[in-house]
Structures are given as C-alpha cells and as structure tokens.
Design a protein around this motif. Sequence first.
Motif, PDB file in Angstrom:
ATOM      1  N   HIS A  82     -30.967 -16.210  21.503  1.00 34.14           N
ATOM      2  CA  HIS A  82     -29.909 -15.241  21.814  1.00 34.14           C
ATOM      3  C   HIS A  82     -29.193 -14.780  20.553  1.00 34.14           C
ATOM      4  O   HIS A  82     -28.823 -13.604  20.425  1.00 34.14           O
ATOM      5  N   MET A  83     -28.991 -15.685  19.625  1.00 35.47           N
ATOM      6  CA  MET A  83     -28.322 -15.332  18.381  1.00 35.47           C
ATOM      7  C   MET A  83     -29.118 -14.282  17.619  1.00 35.47           C
ATOM      8  O   MET A  83     -28.565 -13.308  17.085  1.00 35.47           O
ATOM      9  N   LEU A  84     -30.427 -14.450  17.576  1.00 37.41           N
ATOM     10  CA  LEU A  84     -31.276 -13.508  16.852  1.00 37.41           C
ATOM     11  C   LEU A  84     -31.358 -12.166  17.574  1.00 37.41           C
ATOM     12  O   LEU A  84     -31.357 -11.104  16.942  1.00 37.41           O
ATOM     13  N   ARG A  85     -31.426 -12.195  18.907  1.00 38.53           N
ATOM     14  CA  ARG A  85     -31.553 -10.955  19.671  1.00 38.53           C
ATOM     15  C   ARG A  85     -30.326 -10.058  19.534  1.00 38.53           C
ATOM     16  O   ARG A  85     -30.430  -8.838  19.642  1.00 38.53           O
ATOM     17  N   THR A  86     -29.172 -10.672  19.332  1.00 42.15           N
ATOM     18  CA  THR A  86     -27.937  -9.891  19.278  1.00 42.15           C
ATOM     19  C   THR A  86     -27.589  -9.421  17.867  1.00 42.15           C
ATOM     20  O   THR A  86     -26.524  -8.831  17.672  1.00 42.15           O
ATOM     21  N   LEU A  87     -28.461  -9.634  16.900  1.00 40.50           N
ATOM     22  CA  LEU A  87     -28.167  -9.191  15.534  1.00 40.50           C
ATOM     23  C   LEU A  87     -28.104  -7.672  15.435  1.00 40.50           C
ATOM     24  O   LEU A  87     -27.313  -7.131  14.661  1.00 40.50           O
TER      25      LEU A  87
END
Length: 671
Positions: A82-87
């Motif tokens: 999720h952290m990477l997807r929201t970059l």
Amino acid sequence: YGFINTCLKSLVVEKYGEETWEKLRLQAGVQDSFLTFEVYKDEITMQLVDKACKVLGVPADMVLREFGKYFFEFCKRSGYDHMLRTLGGNLYEFIENLDALHSYLSLSYQASFGFVCFFPQEMNAPSFRVEKNEDGSMHLHYYSDRRGLCHIVPGIIGAAALDFFNIEISMKIVNQTEEEERTGKKEHIVFLVTQNPLFPCKERNEFSSSSQCLVDSGKQIENQLNKEDLEKAKNTNGDKGNSVCPVKKSHWKTLRGIITLGKGKLLRGFDPVYPKSLWIDTKTFCNGLPFHMVFDKELKVKQAGVSIQKIVPGLQTMGISLDQYFRIIHPEVPFTISSIQKFINSQFVFQTRREMMPESWKERPMLELRGQMMWMESLQCMLYLCSPLLRTLHELEERQMHIADIAPHDVTRDLILLNQQRLAEMELSNQLERKKEELRILSKHLEEEKKKTEALLYAMLPQHVANQLKEGKRVEAGEFKECTILFSDVVTFTNICAQCEPIQIVLMLNSMYLRFDRLTTVHDVYKVETIGDAYMVVGGVPVPVPTHAERVANFALGMIMAAKGVQNPVSGNPIQIRVGIHTGPVLAGVVGEKMPRYCLFGDTVNIASRMESHGVPSKIHLSSSAYQCLKYKNFEITERGEIEVKGKGKMHTYFLIRNKSATENEIMGRP
C-alpha cells in the motif's frame, strides 16, 4: 539492513534451490540468516552479489536486474504494498517521490534501507531526479556513491510500472558521468525511460485504429455531457424560481449546479482560483509557519519563521547568508540555487552548523530540518517549508525542545509520538527475531547432536531395532535360516599383553578396529561385537541377503590386508590375526534393558568361533558349509582336510586365499 540480505537469500533459494544458496553463502563467508532490522556491512551484500555471478554463471547486470524485480515483489509481500501504491498516480509521480519514501523510512527505521537503494541513508543513499520529455519519455537521473549497482534500478522501476500502472517500460543508459559533490566523487547515471501502455487484445485493436478519432470522440462526449449538465442546471434553477424568462446566472452558481448534478466530479480539469491580494499579514505567516525560510539567488535570508529564529538567532539579521548557518545533508548537492533547483522535487534536509549556534547548543546534537523547496519566480526567491527532523521524544529532549515549539497543524507532532510507539514495537520485534534466531541455532545444534546420538545408537544396534526401541516397542527375536558369521583374534595376544603397557594395547586394538570398522561399511556386513581382541561380524543379519557369504569372505580378505598396517608393540612387526568363517542358521534378538545388545544365538556361532580358534595365523579358515556357499563364486580356495574340532569331532575345512575377480583396492574400498 538484514531485510536486503534476506531478500537476496530468498531469491536464490526460490529460483535455484537451497543447495545453491548454501554453496554461495559458504563461498562468500557469510551467515545463513539475517535479522530484518539489523545493520550489516556493505561488503556482505556485495560479496553475495559477486559470488552469485560466479556460482550461477550470470553477468552482474543480469543478476542485479533480476534482484531488482524480485526485491519489488519481496517488498510487497513484506507489507509495503500500500505504501508503494500510494506514491504517485503515474510512473512520473512514483519516481519523483522515491526520495520522499527514503526520507520516511529514515524516520521510521532511524537509518532507512530505501526502496530502490538498498543501503542506509546514513551511508549516503542515492538520489533520484526525473525529467519529462516532449515525446512522452522521461530521463531518470540516478546519483550514487557506489558504482556498478545502477542495474538494480531498471529491475525495480520496470516491475513497479507493470504492476501499478499496467505499462511496460524500457530503460537504457544514455549518459554516465562522475560529479564532484559535497562528499567527493558521485556516480551520475542518466536512464532514458520509454513506456508503452498494455491494453487487452480487444482494446488494443480499437485503440490502434485511430488516435485522432479517440480524441475527437472524447471531445464530443465531453461537450455533450457539459451541454446536458448545463441544461439540467438551468432547468433546475428555473423550476425553483418559477420564472419563464431566462435569468443570467453567475459563473459560480452554474459551476455549483454542474458539481451537484455530476455527483461532485468536475468534467473538465481543475483550475485553481487565486485571490487578487494575499489575505495574511507577515506576523501571522511567520507564527503560523514557525519553521520556514525565504532566501534569494545569493542565499541571502529574506524571511524566517519564529521558531527557527529562536533556535538560530542569527537568522534575525536579515540579509545574512543561509549557508553560513546550515549545510545540506540530503540530497548531497552543493549549497547553490542552481543545485537546489535541479533537485526541486526532492525533500531537503538542512543541518545547523555547530560553530554558528549559540553557546547553549554547543553540547547538544545539531538540529536537522526537513522540507520542500518552492521557487517563487515573481520574487526570484526560494521558499523552504520545513519541520524539525525528529524521530523520538528522546531526540526532542536532547535538543531541549518541546512539542509546543512545533505548530499545531504540523503532523511532525503526531509523527514523533507515533514513531515513539513504533520504535518500541520494532525493538520488541527485534528481540523476538533475535530469540527466534537463537532458537533456530539451538534447534540446529540439537538436530546435529541428535544425529550424533543416533549414529552412536546405530553403531550399537541395527537401525530398525534401535528405532523400535526408541518408540518403546518390544523387539521380537528373529530366526534367520542362513547367514555367515566371522570371528577373528590376534595371534599371541596374551603374550603381547604381558609385555606391554595397557595404553599400548588400547592403541593397538583401536588402530586395528578402526580399519575393520571401515571395512564393515565397504562390504555391508554387520558388526556384532568385540571382546578383547576378538572381532565378530555377520552377513545376512539383521537384513537377509543372498550374497551374505561373499560379503563376509571379501571382508575377511580385507581384514588380513588391513592387519598388516597395525604394528605389534612388542616386536615392532605387523600383527597377525586368525579368521574363522561358518555359514548356518541363527536366532537373533535384543538382550538386556540397561545396555541392550543385539546378540546371535545358535550352534552356528559356536562353529564359527571354533573355526577361528583352530585357524592358522594370517589365514582365513572356512567350514564346509561356508565353502559350499563360496566354491562357485570366483574365489580361490584350498582344502585343509579333516581336523579335530573341540566339541564337534572331525570336520572337513578349507582356507580362503583370494578373490579372483577383485583387486586389492576394491577389497579395501580404495578409489
């Protein structure tokens, strides 16, 4: 961090197997497992990559690219999906915010391992800068102190583009230079990134027919929707007012109608509205943003927030040079406007210079600020919006600062408190991981000791018998209709014992039995027991085999050869042994509970013992039954004739000379 080395291990094990990892690990000289949050030396990772190239026979760039792809998936599986997807909403925004991700991880882990860079920030993590080109391609600038690792970047970025944005990209190096930065030589790689959208087959055919048709169609749909919504908005307002005549409505009323009818979604792009003049006074701005600074092209300070003035009193003198009081920690660039503009999309970390701080700060850790740069073209000045870079309450106390020094709207307040709890959880996680690793090592040692114990047990008892006893089962005695038993002893052993020290006897017997024990493995016969100088083996027990006589015969020939290598402590000459062999039925079973032994019973045992005691030095004495089993098996045998055997009367016996079809090395089990 151990997270990186664990990922590399997982890649090798998953793709090439556990044995390949073990081989690679041993060649690299590193441990088998790594703690996730433990910091390890760069050399360990570099050694693993280097040995992976050699062991797998793959070029370094391919290994690094493959590692990059796998690292992306490994991060997703490890909870960073999720952290990477929201970059970012597209690949450009994703790459643009990689440095921001590093900065966050720096706060969370106190020394981030980075997404694209797998080295802690305190060890000079790389920086990224991306530029859009008119043709839709991008130039990705990669800066790193470590040479040769740039091939990881295409692997990770390519995997992220395919997974998050459904596009395939190609990345090639178009420029490679070295730049003189604050910390010395820094590798600067420029990648050309070209992207191609991936559509399903049906959509791909439709889209490939005419791009202009798609654009025109989109405009028609948009215009039609706008007309319909405007008409609805007018009708709605007309109905409410019960007016027949058209009424001129303001732009905002019409816009509100469209938003309401469109369920809150604007059909056209968002255009911000700015006031004609700034409705905030200078004092409120400096108090509301207590950690901000404005400086011009010459780095002269034009404005500063109240909290930063309080900590760095020199900033109250407007016009002073900013680089006199601060140094840039990240990104690692010279303190110039041109360098800052080059990395305008990166988060900047400033650190106060100790020599310029008040006397009360001399013993405290230096304050670090983190924030973004914004270039104000109309004023030809740079605005630095920042907050204190603090990870824990302890760091806040070390600088004798308080939560009240940070603006209420600044999430740094919450981040410090949340990170305090997170660090406590991480410490607990570290402790659990260390305990887990200790238990794994103990379990491994226990397994090794278990194997040693089992090996010792199997040396005393047949394996299937030992397993039955371990399971608490009763071992039934078994009858074997035909087996071959061998006895041997040392000639003049009594005299040798009388003339030597006990330790000399022990050394002699140990040397002899070690040789004999090795031969039992070579010829697959079972060692029953040793009593003094007597050595007893059997073939066909506990596992019946049709070749029991040949196995024991070959073992006996090996014993005669092996005995020549054992020295008589009295004479200094090789010892001599007598060997007797007999074939017949036996009863076998376990005797005793405290020290259980697997014993053989029956007249066959007695006759085999008589063959040995009535034998000749350095000869193998065979009974007639043993001879019958061997006479057609390619052995050279001579007849001894009838002899008087104690307790048995006259018996016809033979001597085994050699195996006609086997060499000495084969008999001795030598290569």
